[in-house]
Design an enzyme around this catalytic site. Structure first.
Site, PDB file in Angstrom:
ATOM      1  N   ASP A   1       0.884  -1.163   0.000  1.00 52.76           N
ATOM      2  CA  ASP A   1       0.000   0.000   0.000  1.00 52.76           C
ATOM      3  C   ASP A   1       0.923   1.213   0.000  1.00 52.76           C
ATOM      4  O   ASP A   1       1.474   1.586   1.029  1.00 52.76           O
ATOM      5  CB  ASP A   1      -0.891  -0.046   1.252  1.00 52.76           C
ATOM      6  CG  ASP A   1      -1.740   1.220   1.417  1.00 52.76           C
ATOM      7  OD1 ASP A   1      -1.676   2.114   0.550  1.00 52.76           O
ATOM      8  OD2 ASP A   1      -2.459   1.304   2.432  1.00 52.76           O
TER       9      ASP A   1
ATOM     10  N   ASP B   1     -13.665   4.767   1.610  1.00 56.97           N
ATOM     11  CA  ASP B   1     -12.288   5.024   2.054  1.00 56.97           C
ATOM     12  C   ASP B   1     -12.084   6.517   2.302  1.00 56.97           C
ATOM     13  O   ASP B   1     -11.985   7.305   1.361  1.00 56.97           O
ATOM     14  CB  ASP B   1     -11.311   4.512   0.980  1.00 56.97           C
ATOM     15  CG  ASP B   1      -9.840   4.730   1.371  1.00 56.97           C
ATOM     16  OD1 ASP B   1      -9.564   5.429   2.368  1.00 56.97           O
ATOM     17  OD2 ASP B   1      -8.963   4.204   0.662  1.00 56.97           O
TER      18      ASP B   1
ATOM     19  N   LYS C   1       3.326  11.111  -3.518  1.00 55.25           N
ATOM     20  CA  LYS C   1       2.261  10.482  -4.302  1.00 55.25           C
ATOM     21  C   LYS C   1       1.390  11.524  -5.002  1.00 55.25           C
ATOM     22  O   LYS C   1       0.879  11.289  -6.100  1.00 55.25           O
ATOM     23  CB  LYS C   1       1.411   9.627  -3.367  1.00 55.25           C
ATOM     24  CG  LYS C   1       0.362   8.762  -4.044  1.00 55.25           C
ATOM     25  CD  LYS C   1      -0.250   7.830  -3.018  1.00 55.25           C
ATOM     26  CE  LYS C   1      -1.353   6.968  -3.584  1.00 55.25           C
ATOM     27  NZ  LYS C   1      -1.862   6.036  -2.559  1.00 55.25           N
TER      28      LYS C   1
ATOM     29  N   GLU D   1      -7.043   0.531  -4.608  1.00 55.43           N
ATOM     30  CA  GLU D   1      -7.044   0.422  -3.147  1.00 55.43           C
ATOM     31  C   GLU D   1      -8.357  -0.128  -2.581  1.00 55.43           C
ATOM     32  O   GLU D   1      -8.333  -1.041  -1.747  1.00 55.43           O
ATOM     33  CB  GLU D   1      -6.713   1.785  -2.527  1.00 55.43           C
ATOM     34  CG  GLU D   1      -5.244   2.152  -2.724  1.00 55.43           C
ATOM     35  CD  GLU D   1      -4.934   3.634  -2.519  1.00 55.43           C
ATOM     36  OE1 GLU D   1      -5.814   4.368  -2.031  1.00 55.43           O
ATOM     37  OE2 GLU D   1      -3.814   4.043  -2.850  1.00 55.43           O
TER      38      GLU D   1
END
Ligand code: ADP
Ligand code: MG
Length: 621
Positions: free
Chosen positions: A25, A209, A87, A187
């Protein structure tokens, strides 16, 4: 005498045949690595037993690189050589990165501005792919020392809203780190796998999420042994941070804390986050800030963050609508991301779906665990069985057609991998080349979508407009990477492109793009109708003019002038009138030139069929 070694019962015995694969992850804030140990998948700890690796990298003068807790500890003292949240930079241009909040403390490498938006560190110039690769290398080292072996592959998770270039850069980073990417996995899909929902025979799952700075909703379906992502949605600028901000504002305003200095504000923000987290455990939290003291309870907090909570539910509603489903049809809701620990979120989700969400797995770890499970299957340690994951592309992919309109070839939320083809033709007589412009987005006009790439198909044999057949094939592989092929069907002449990392794109968030497409739906439809009418009208004008040039002798006295006048009126309509007016004028021009067209037709048929037509005619007389 040497002792004979005996392995523990259970998992250990199977080790030699076991191939080492991990799930990673790669998070904005924290990264985790998970692998199967015996029967279950676990998060691999570092040498100090810690599970979360902060996604922070520090570069030193001597060229050494530190990742994780050690790097984060250096951020305050050496900010220009410490990089966090890289990211958010993947797939972005230097200009876009310069606009990000953390950019001001870095010096950009101007010599690489056109190729990769690199920053200058003590250890040299580094671009986002290289920085991500440094994080991945550290995770690989951690995994290899923990598992005591060489890593053979990894499943790396990416947000569902990542576009092609962001996915490609994630892959590039892994390759640079010497990691074989078994697959990129969304994800939320990974989280559902962690809950074992893929082993159920049937069911619809929503993955909710809510992380630190991003929000992501996916609707998954399990049918006949196939786990499929039906729809996704989200907001790249909504997360736990916004809840901190709400408390921060409350402290600044009503509570009269009034922090003005930057350092004080940073401290107050950290305090706000602490209060938020404490409210997940307690009904009421005592608030002490310099000389002020008071309290914040859940009810008051609920009122402060209502707009944020409503936003998350609105997104759920939208995702369901995309898939044509009702809240009551959802069998399970999976909660992922630290911010889903807030009771106010859990309650809103439970109320909307009419059932309690699943919360038994630590919301920070679910994604890595799911990726670890998937890695174990892909490397061949476990039979695939029902374990076949399919994803969807989050935004429509298409090409530009005449009138700067977008023709969607792969609609948004289509299950991938997928290949789709559509035939196109030339606009002008004798046209021998075609420019293919690949775009992504939901709007009708090219200028409102993201431009992904342009390429040309040359060597089309000259024909009249509309006669050539060019097949354009879009193929999206399991990792969401796109290749486009254009082929002229009579000659087989081909041209193709793979969508590579494209810097300088206007990387609007998916949510903003979707929102604007909903907001502009009606207007877009009108523009589309008008543009299509304009293109059609222009084509007819061109055709009539070409006909007058080649067969002018068939015109009757005054006819050309009347056609001219009609063309003039149509041109005026094209300039701005509604599509209805354009259609009307086109129709009038068509009627006016119909006789002329008929005369031409006669002439051409006669000249084509020559004798035989004459023979029939004379026989009929
Ligand atoms: P990301 O995926 O963006 O790295 P995480 O999933 O780690 O984010 O979530 C981080 C967010 O979760 C932060 O805003 C943090 O404050 C919040 N969070 C963590 N624990 C709690 C808690 N107990 N209650 C409320 N929010 C929490
Ligand atoms: Mg996350």
């Amino acid at each position: 005498m040497a002792l004979l070694q005996i392995s523990e019962p259970g998992g250990e015995a199977a080790r030699p045949a076991h191939r080492l694969a991990v799930g990673i992850d790669l998070g904005t804030t924290n990264s985790l690595v998970a692998a199967s140990c015996g029967d279950k998948v676990e998060i691999l700890p570092d040498d100090k037993g810690r599970h979360l690796v902060p996604s922070v990298v520090h570069y030193s003068e001597d060229g050494s690189v530190q990742v994780g807790h050690e790097a984060r500890a250096r951020a305050a003292a050496d900010p220009s050589n410490t990089i966090a949240s890289v990211k958010r930079w993947l797939g972005k241009s230097q200009q876009e990165i310069r606009q990000s909040s953390q950019a001001s403390r870095y010096q950009f490498d101007e010599t690489r501005a056109d190729t990769a938006p690199a920053i200058i560190t003590a250890a040299g110039s580094r671009d986002p792919v290289q920085i991500s690769a440094d994080i991945l290398s550290a995770l690989r080292d951690q995994a290899e020392s923990c598992l005591k072996g060489k890593l053979e592959g990894a499943v790396i998770t990416v947000p569902a809203y990542f576009n092609d270039s962001q996915r490609q850069q994630t892959k590039d980073a892994a390759e640079l780190a010497g990691i074989k990417v078994l697959r990129l996995l969304n994800e939320p899909t990974a989280a559902a796998v962690a809950y074992g929902l893929d082993t159920e025979d049937q069911g619809a799952v929503v993955v909710f999420d809510l992380g630190g700075g991003t929000f992501d909703v996916s609707l998954l379906s399990m049918r006949q042994g196939v786990f499929e992502v039906l729809a996704t949605g989200g907001d790249t600028n909504l997360g736990g941070d916004d809840f901190d901000q709400a408390i921060f504002d409350w402290l600044q305003g009503g509570f009269a804390a009034k922090a003005t200095a930057i350092a004080e504000q940073v401290e107050l923000r950290t305090y706000a986050e602490k209060i938020k987290q404490q409210l997940s455990a307690d009904d009421e939290v005592a608030v002490e800030w310099s000389e002020y003291s008071g309290k914040l309870d859940r009810e008051e907090f609920r009122a402060l963050v209502k707009p944020l909570v409503d936003k998350t539910i609105l997104t759920c509603r939208r995702v369901l609508r995309d898939a044509g489903m009702e809240p009551g049809q959802i069998d399970n809701i999976v909660m992922v991301g630290g911010a889903t620990r807030m009771p106010v979120i859990r309650e809103a989700v439970a109320e909307f779906f009419g059932k309690q969400p699943l919360v038994s797995i630590d919301p920070d770890k679910a994604v890595a665990i799911g990726a670890g499970l998937q890695a174990d299957v892909l490397i061949g340690n476990k039979s695939a069985g029902k374990f076949l994951l399919l994803d969807v592309n989050p935004l429509s992919l298409g090409i530009e057609t005449m009138g700067e309109l977008v023709e969607k070839i792969i609609p948004r939320n289509t299950t991938i991998p997928v290949a789709k083809a559509q035939e196109f033709t030339t606009f002008k007589d004798g046209q021998t080349a075609m420019s293919i412009h690949v775009v992504q987005g939901e709007r009708e006009l090219v200028s409102d979508c993201r431009s992904l790439a342009r390429f040309e198909l040359r060597g089309i044999p000259p024909m009249v407009a509309g006669a050539a057949k060019i097949r354009v094939t879009f193929q999206v592989d399991a990792d969401g990477l796109l290749s486009v092929v254009a082929e002229e069907l009579s000659t087989g002449k081909k041209s193709e492109i793979q969508i590579k990392p494209s810097y300088g794109l206007n990387a609007d968030t998916i949510e903003t793009m979707l929102q604007s497409s909903h907001e502009h739906a009606k207007q877009d439809m009108e523009i589309r109708a008008q543009r299509e009418a304009q293109v059609e009208a222009q084509q007819i004008i061109d055709a009539i003019n070409a006909a007058r040039e080649s067969d002018g002798h068939l015109l009757q006295p005054g006819e050309s002038e009347r056609i001219d006048a009609a063309i003039e009126r149509l041109k005026q309509a094209i300039q701005g009138a509604s599509s209805i007016e354009i259609h009307e004028q086109t129709e009038k021009l068509n009627r006016l030139s119909a006789d002329f067209a008929a005369r031409r037709m006669d002439l051409h048929i006669k000249s084509l069929q020559g004798e035989s037509i004459n023979a029939i005619e004379s026989a009929e007389e």
